[in-house]
Write an enzyme that holds these catalytic residues in place. Structure first.
Site, PDB file in Angstrom:
ATOM      1  N   ARG A  27       0.817  -1.219   0.000  1.00  0.00           N
ATOM      2  CA  ARG A  27       0.000   0.000   0.000  1.00  0.00           C
ATOM      3  C   ARG A  27       0.850   1.268   0.000  1.00  0.00           C
ATOM      4  NH1 ARG A  27      -5.452   0.308   2.040  1.00  0.00           N
ATOM      5  NH2 ARG A  27      -6.456  -1.712   1.900  1.00  0.00           N
ATOM      6  N   GLU A 481      -3.676  -2.327 -21.718  1.00  0.00           N
ATOM      7  CA  GLU A 481      -3.247  -2.970 -20.483  1.00  0.00           C
ATOM      8  C   GLU A 481      -1.792  -3.409 -20.551  1.00  0.00           C
ATOM      9  OE1 GLU A 481      -3.106  -4.740 -16.691  1.00  0.00           O
ATOM     10  OE2 GLU A 481      -4.194  -3.062 -17.604  1.00  0.00           O
ATOM     11  N   LYS A 599      -0.718  -0.254  -4.239  1.00  0.00           N
ATOM     12  CA  LYS A 599      -1.637  -1.278  -4.720  1.00  0.00           C
ATOM     13  C   LYS A 599      -3.088  -0.832  -4.632  1.00  0.00           C
ATOM     14  CE  LYS A 599      -2.687  -5.514  -5.999  1.00  0.00           C
ATOM     15  NZ  LYS A 599      -2.415  -5.961  -7.375  1.00  0.00           N
TER      16      LYS A 599
END
Length: 604
Positions: A27, A481, A599
């Protein structure tokens, strides 16, 4: 973004916090810190810039406690420094605070209340902890009352965890928009921004909702709203094996998660298909989908790209118009909606702030919502009318891989079910069970060619500063992507384009040896994409062709197994993922933790 942990009632609080921070490092990893108190007059504050290992090295044996809070930071206010790292402490040394989110009126609060208070950081968090201390001193308030008064002034997003050094027998938490969970233990309680941080000590968690304050002691949990009214809420069980969080013999989580994708395809079939291959969805969800006159897929980043692949699935299999929108744009610039819209939220974490603010607004308008996420207990899953799980297992690497393919797989399953309910011929002919099996086989075939893909990555991207990915139809969507994967972990400036658009401007950027990856899986436009590749080569560019078996030609560098073009991104993206992985790996970067990224994006 950012990770919070807290514990009360454990003599090994320091180790509990450190273990939790290690699991939350995905995170944010700009800086980290802990505050621990042994409740007998000894306490410690330790902060370090950089990764959790830097903090761990600074935690000497005497730094122990039975209550504590910890934080790993992704910088939003101020540069990554020890002064800006959390926990922050009030000038009187009484209050210690960690914070996720962004306080949007921090500067106003500082000018109104703290002009005579010296601040030691450039963060919004320090403004909050100094306010708490100010109200406690000038109004004679205890910690909870001072926190409550402060929360009534704070605007923006926050998850707070607070310890009062003068009364270290309680831990206070509060949230608005940013995720936060309470974990129940036997003679102890914990707090975390993600359940996986504390799965090694408990699997029983309680949701904290917006504008609530929770008081934790080692035996009790008290939930109140800002008015002071107590709220009763039951715990839920998080069914996740903590052992799944390890990366085993893999050098990086990303490679492990790429390799897990064939298993995820089989797991989706197992979870959503009956013995006859029929898609099984909750009846009320299917009814809600049938009543909609238009679907709006709301997402961000990789999930947005998965949504783009979902659009033709819903339109061609179910015959329902579908829009794909960015949460960060849609929430503030909402277009004219259809009369009976239904919203589908795609999110790996289920905590994406950009999407959640859309969900809040569409719920207020009375529109139904479905969340498709990897975390069934997440905020988006809890707050939507319906939720479907990806069953991809924990995804730790910042660059999403198996969650992306799982999202497409679930979209295909839902589209098949809806199309069947509508008696659509295309849906009847679409054997989703067989297609998922083909996807798993095609993914595995590429995974088994790792050495070849590593060689291709070296040949194409070893020294380049930029790259392009091209395709048409779903190949265009996978180009977006694949380009994102390359840029986010290897820092190569990569862009995905509809192949036909190159000659409308972008081809001006083609120089000698400019790498271009061409995806060719659509039989309708395959020759057109090849022609666009030839245009690149005529200008000195270097083209790598990734083609479906039936469309392949001599000289194509990579050939994938046959699969319906609607689902070809499930396979072709594996090549894009591995090309990005090896480019980053060969350049010596931390594949799992790319710079400046986190994330779970829990701030707008």
């Amino acid at each position: 973004m950012c990770g919070i942990v807290g514990v009360i009632g454990r003599d090994d609080a320091t180790q509990v916090l450190l273990n939790g921070l290690e699991k939350l490092e995905y995170r944010g990893y700009d800086s980290a810190g802990v505050y621990v108190n042994d409740q007998n007059g000894h306490d410690y504050l330790v902060k370090r810039v950089g990764r959790i290992k830097n903090l761990e090295a600074a935690l000497t044996p005497e730094i122990q406690g039975s209550i504590g809070i910890g934080h790993t930071r992704w910088a939003t206010n101020g540069a990554p420094t020890e002064a800006n790292a959390h926990p922050h402490v009030s000038n009187d040394g009484r209050f210690y605070l960690v914070h996720n989110g962004v306080v949007t009126n921090a500067q106003t609060l500082r000018q109104e209340y703290l002009t005579d208070v010296e601040l030691h950081s450039s963060t919004d968090t320090e403004v909050v902890v100094q306010l708490i201390a100010l109200f406690a001193q000038q109004d004679g308030l205890d910690a909870k009352a001072a926190l409550r008064k402060t929360l009534k002034l704070v605007e923006g997003s926050y998850a707070f965890s607070l310890v009062d050094r003068n009364q270290p027998d309680a831990l206070y938490v509060a949230k608005n928009k940013s995720p936060l969970l309470i974990g129940k233990g036997d003679g102890f309680n914990v707090v975390a921004s993600d359940a996986l941080a504390m799965l090694d000590v408990t699997n029983q968690f309680i949701e904290v909702k917006d504008e609530e304050i929770v008081t934790l002691t080692k035996t009790d949990i008290t939930i109140e709203n800002l008015a002071g009214t107590q709220i009763q809420r039951n715990a839920f069980t998080v069914k996740m094996d903590a052992a799944d969080l390890g990366k085993g013999t893999y050098p990086f989580y990303m490679l492990k998660e790429v390799d897990e994708q064939p298993v995820v395809m089989h797991r989706l079939a197992e979870k959503y298909l009956d013995a006859k291959g029929n898609v099984v969805l909750p009846a009320d969800l299917l009814d809600a989908l049938k009543q909609a006159d238009r679907l709006y897929i709301v997402a961000a980043g990789t999930s947005y790209h998965a949504g783009l692949v979902g659009k033709p699935l819903f339109e061609q299999l179910a015959g329902i118009p579908t829009e794909v929108v960015l949460g960060s744009e849609f929430g503030y610039h909402m277009p004219m909606l259809s009369k009976k819209p239904m919203f589908i939220f795609l999110s790996q974490s289920g905590e994406t702030a950009d999407s959640r603010q859309v969900l809040v607004k569409t719920k207020a308008l009375g529109y139904p919502a479905l969340t498709i996420t990897n975390v069934g207990t997440s905020t988006l899953a809890r707050e939507a009318d319906f939720a479907l799980e990806l069953y991809a297992g924990p995804e730790i690497a910042v660059a999403s891989t198996k969650a992306y393919t799982a999202q497409i797989g679930v979209e295909a399953l839902v589209a098949k079910a809806l199309g069947t309910a509508f008696n659509q011929p295309a849906a009847k002919q679409f054997d989703v069970a067989h297609q998922l099996a083909l996807a798993a086989d095609g993914q595995q075939a590429l995974i088994d060619q790792k050495e070849h893909l590593h060689d291709l990555a070296k040949d194409m991207f070893a020294t380049t500063r930029n790259a392009f990915f091209i395709g048409r139809g779903t190949d265009y969507f996978v180009s977006l992507e694949a380009a994102l994967k390359l840029k986010e972990i290897s820092y190569v400036q990569a862009e995905g384009f509809a192949a036909g658009e190159l000659k409308h401007g972008t081809i001006a950027l083609i120089e000698d040896n400019t790498p271009v990856v061409a995806f060719i899986t659509d039989p309708v436009t395959a020759e057109h994409t090849r022609a666009n590749g030839q245009e690149v080569q005529a200008r000195g560019g270097k083209v790598l062709h990734i083609a479906a078996h039936d469309l392949a030609k001599d000289g194509d560098e990579l050939v994938i197994g046959d699969i319906d073009p609607l689902l070809s991104p499930l396979v072709t993206i594996v090549a894009g993922q591995l090309l990005a992985y090896y480019t980053s790996y060969d350049r010596g970067y931390d594949v799992d933790k790319p710079r400046n990224l986190a994330k779970s994006v829990t701030v707008e």
